[in-house]
Motif scaffolding. Structure first.
Motif, short mmCIF file in Angstrom:
data_model
loop_
_atom_site.label_atom_id
_atom_site.label_comp_id
_atom_site.label_asym_id
_atom_site.label_seq_id
_atom_site.Cartn_x
_atom_site.Cartn_y
_atom_site.Cartn_z
N ARG A 326 0.83 -1.21 0.00
CA ARG A 326 0.00 0.00 0.00
C ARG A 326 0.87 1.26 0.00
N LYS A 327 1.96 1.22 0.75
CA LYS A 327 2.86 2.38 0.83
C LYS A 327 3.51 2.66 -0.52
N LYS A 328 3.94 1.60 -1.22
CA LYS A 328 4.56 1.77 -2.53
C LYS A 328 3.58 2.34 -3.55
N LEU A 329 2.31 1.91 -3.46
CA LEU A 329 1.29 2.38 -4.40
C LEU A 329 0.78 3.78 -4.05
N ARG A 330 1.11 4.26 -2.86
CA ARG A 330 0.55 5.51 -2.30
C ARG A 330 -0.94 5.37 -2.05
N GLY A 331 -1.38 4.13 -1.86
CA GLY A 331 -2.79 3.88 -1.57
C GLY A 331 -3.41 2.92 -2.57
N PHE A 332 -4.33 2.08 -2.08
CA PHE A 332 -5.06 1.18 -2.98
C PHE A 332 -6.20 1.94 -3.65
N VAL A 333 -6.49 1.59 -4.91
CA VAL A 333 -7.66 2.18 -5.57
C VAL A 333 -8.71 1.13 -5.91
N SER A 334 -8.36 -0.16 -5.65
CA SER A 334 -9.35 -1.23 -5.80
C SER A 334 -9.04 -2.33 -4.80
N LYS A 335 -10.08 -3.01 -4.37
CA LYS A 335 -9.88 -4.09 -3.39
C LYS A 335 -9.14 -5.28 -4.00
N GLN A 336 -9.24 -5.44 -5.32
CA GLN A 336 -8.53 -6.54 -5.97
C GLN A 336 -7.02 -6.40 -5.80
N GLN A 337 -6.53 -5.15 -5.75
CA GLN A 337 -5.09 -4.94 -5.55
C GLN A 337 -4.62 -5.54 -4.23
N ILE A 338 -5.47 -5.48 -3.22
CA ILE A 338 -5.10 -6.02 -1.91
C ILE A 338 -4.96 -7.54 -2.00
N LEU A 339 -5.87 -8.17 -2.74
CA LEU A 339 -5.79 -9.62 -2.93
C LEU A 339 -4.57 -10.01 -3.76
N ASP A 340 -4.11 -9.10 -4.60
CA ASP A 340 -2.94 -9.38 -5.44
C ASP A 340 -1.62 -9.17 -4.70
N THR A 341 -1.70 -8.71 -3.46
CA THR A 341 -0.47 -8.48 -2.69
C THR A 341 0.30 -9.78 -2.53
N TYR A 342 1.60 -9.71 -2.76
CA TYR A 342 2.46 -10.89 -2.65
C TYR A 342 2.54 -11.38 -1.21
N ASN A 343 2.51 -12.70 -1.06
CA ASN A 343 2.73 -13.34 0.25
C ASN A 343 1.66 -12.91 1.26
N ILE A 344 0.40 -13.26 0.96
CA ILE A 344 -0.69 -12.86 1.83
C ILE A 344 -1.70 -13.99 1.94
N ASP A 345 -2.38 -14.06 3.08
CA ASP A 345 -3.44 -15.06 3.30
C ASP A 345 -4.70 -14.58 2.59
N LYS A 346 -4.93 -15.08 1.38
CA LYS A 346 -6.02 -14.56 0.55
C LYS A 346 -7.39 -14.81 1.17
N ASN A 347 -7.57 -15.94 1.84
CA ASN A 347 -8.88 -16.24 2.45
C ASN A 347 -9.22 -15.24 3.54
#
Length: 421
Positions: A326-347
């Protein structure tokens, strides 16, 4: 002239002899492991029958034609790969078994040709860093990162710890430490003067993977592992580091509680023998759900904190990945971006984004002609095209034209447009 001719001839002859001697010497020193010669006296094609190499002891390997040292090496290799061979391919990698000998035995080996997810790696090939030791140390107390600081690779460090756990949580002696398959004789020579271990293995030590320790007068009593603090784990016979590791494993990996006996058994610092000792006294109470203090339906995903993510149930690694992206992007603009985050518990994150809102009003957006160079070169979606954008916009003032000239894949162009005015 004739004298010069003989001088040259003699010089060439001497040079040839020196080169031949050097070649013979260097070829002899090339191999770290001495040449393997199989004993053929009693191995004149013995009446071989089908066998599982996991069932053979040292004498049975010798009966197949291996020397005592080779048999010991094969058994040591078996310990390092996890206690059993899982395929012929894995067994073939043991350097004590020559290609010729493996071909002779292959048709009798009761193992699959290959195994999925085979754990063994050629750890010795990782010996790239120089081993550096400056003071005496107890190898029993070193963590994976501390072994890496000495000069071992990450895989080698993990294998050394696995070998220590196999011995029961202690290397016991320099002799046993030397037997660790990952530590070459050269590296052992560098480490040996600094090892705070007895030279020889005690006579009552049984190399069976069971915990070797001086029996202490531990008085076991029924306990709930979900409420024990580090001091109470130490009272059960664990070291301070082991006690802290158990509590961290429970609170972070399992999010606060052991649900089953299997959860406890999986904790890497609890040996199989120790678990069997504790098992009759373990009283697991139903997990008490932690009261959630934050109303996540009112927390903006662009403002959510590291601590709140931990409260929701993410571990430190997952929470750190999400906050960092989120810091690198300067903020998310869609929730899908959060799911695309590397190394994350998608469920778990899917559950979070279904509850929490996302406010994009404060996320900076620019046109390609106006975007700051620093922003272009640092933003994950723009940085690989930043130089081209800066070049094209000196001539063109139309974003559509610049995007066309970039010739991006459609999915990359769509990601850029999320942050364009």
């Amino acid at each position: 002239m004739r004298k010069n001719y003989y001088h040259k001839l003699a010089f060439m002859a001497i040079l040839l002899i020196v080169l031949l001697a050097f070649q013979k010497y260097t070829s002899r020193e090339k191999e770290n492991f001495p040449e393997i010669k199989f004993i053929t006296e009693h191995s004149v094609s013995p009446n071989l029958t089908d066998f599982n190499p996991n069932d053979l002891d040292e004498k049975q390997w010798e009966h197949l034609g291996f020397s005592e040292k080779q048999a010991s090496t094969i058994l040591n290799y078996k310990k390092i790969v996890g206690g059993e061979f899982t395929s012929k391919e894995q067994l073939k990698k043991c350097y004590a078994i020559s290609a010729e000998k493996f071909t002779e035995l292959e048709s009798f080996i009761l193992l699959p040709e290959t195994a999925k997810g085979e754990r063994f790696e050629k750890f010795r090939n990782d010996d790239k860093k120089e081993i550096i030791v400056s003071r005496k140390f107890n190898p029993d107390k070193l963590s994976s990162s501390e072994w890496m600081k000495i000069g071992f690779s990450e895989k080698q460090a993990e294998a050394i710890l696995k070998y220590k756990n196999y011995l029961g949580g202690s290397f016991v002696s320099k002799q046993k430490f030397k037997e660790c398959f990952i530590i070459s004789s050269e590296n052992y020579s560098k480490l040996e003067p600094y090892l705070m271990l007895p030279a020889k293995t005690p006579t009552d030590f049984k190399n069976s993977g069971q915990n070797y320790a001086v029996k202490s007068n531990i008085s076991y009593h029924p306990f709930d592992p979900n409420i024990l603090n580090p001091e109470e784990w130490k009272a059960l016979g664990f070291s301070e580091k082991q006690a802290n590791a158990i509590v961290n494993y429970r609170d972070r990996n399992l999010r606060g509680s052991f649900k089953t006996l299997e959860d406890i058994q999986k904790c890497f610092v609890i040996s199989a023998q120790k678990f069997q000792e504790l098992k009759p006294y373990i009283k697991l109470s139903p997990a008490v759900e932690k009261k959630q203090e934050t109303d996540f339906s009112k927390v903006d995903l662009n403002m959510i904190t590291f601590k709140q993510l931990l409260e929701f149930g993410l571990d430190e690694k997952n929470a750190g990945s999400m906050i960092g992206f989120r810091k690198k992007l300067r903020g998310f603009v869609s929730k899908q971006q959060i799911l695309d985050t590397y190394n994350i518990d998608k469920n778990l994150v899917q559950k979070l984004i279904s509850i929490a809102p996302l406010d994009v009003s404060n996320v900076p957006k620019y046109t390609l002609t106006e975007a700051p160079e620093e922003w272009l070169k640092d933003h994950p979606y723009f940085k690989y095209s930043a130089d081209k954008i800066i070049f094209y916009r000196t001539t063109y003032k139309d974003d559509k034209k610049i995007l066309k000239l970039l010739k991006l894949k459609p999915e990359y162009e769509e990601r850029m447009k999320l942050y364009l005015k």
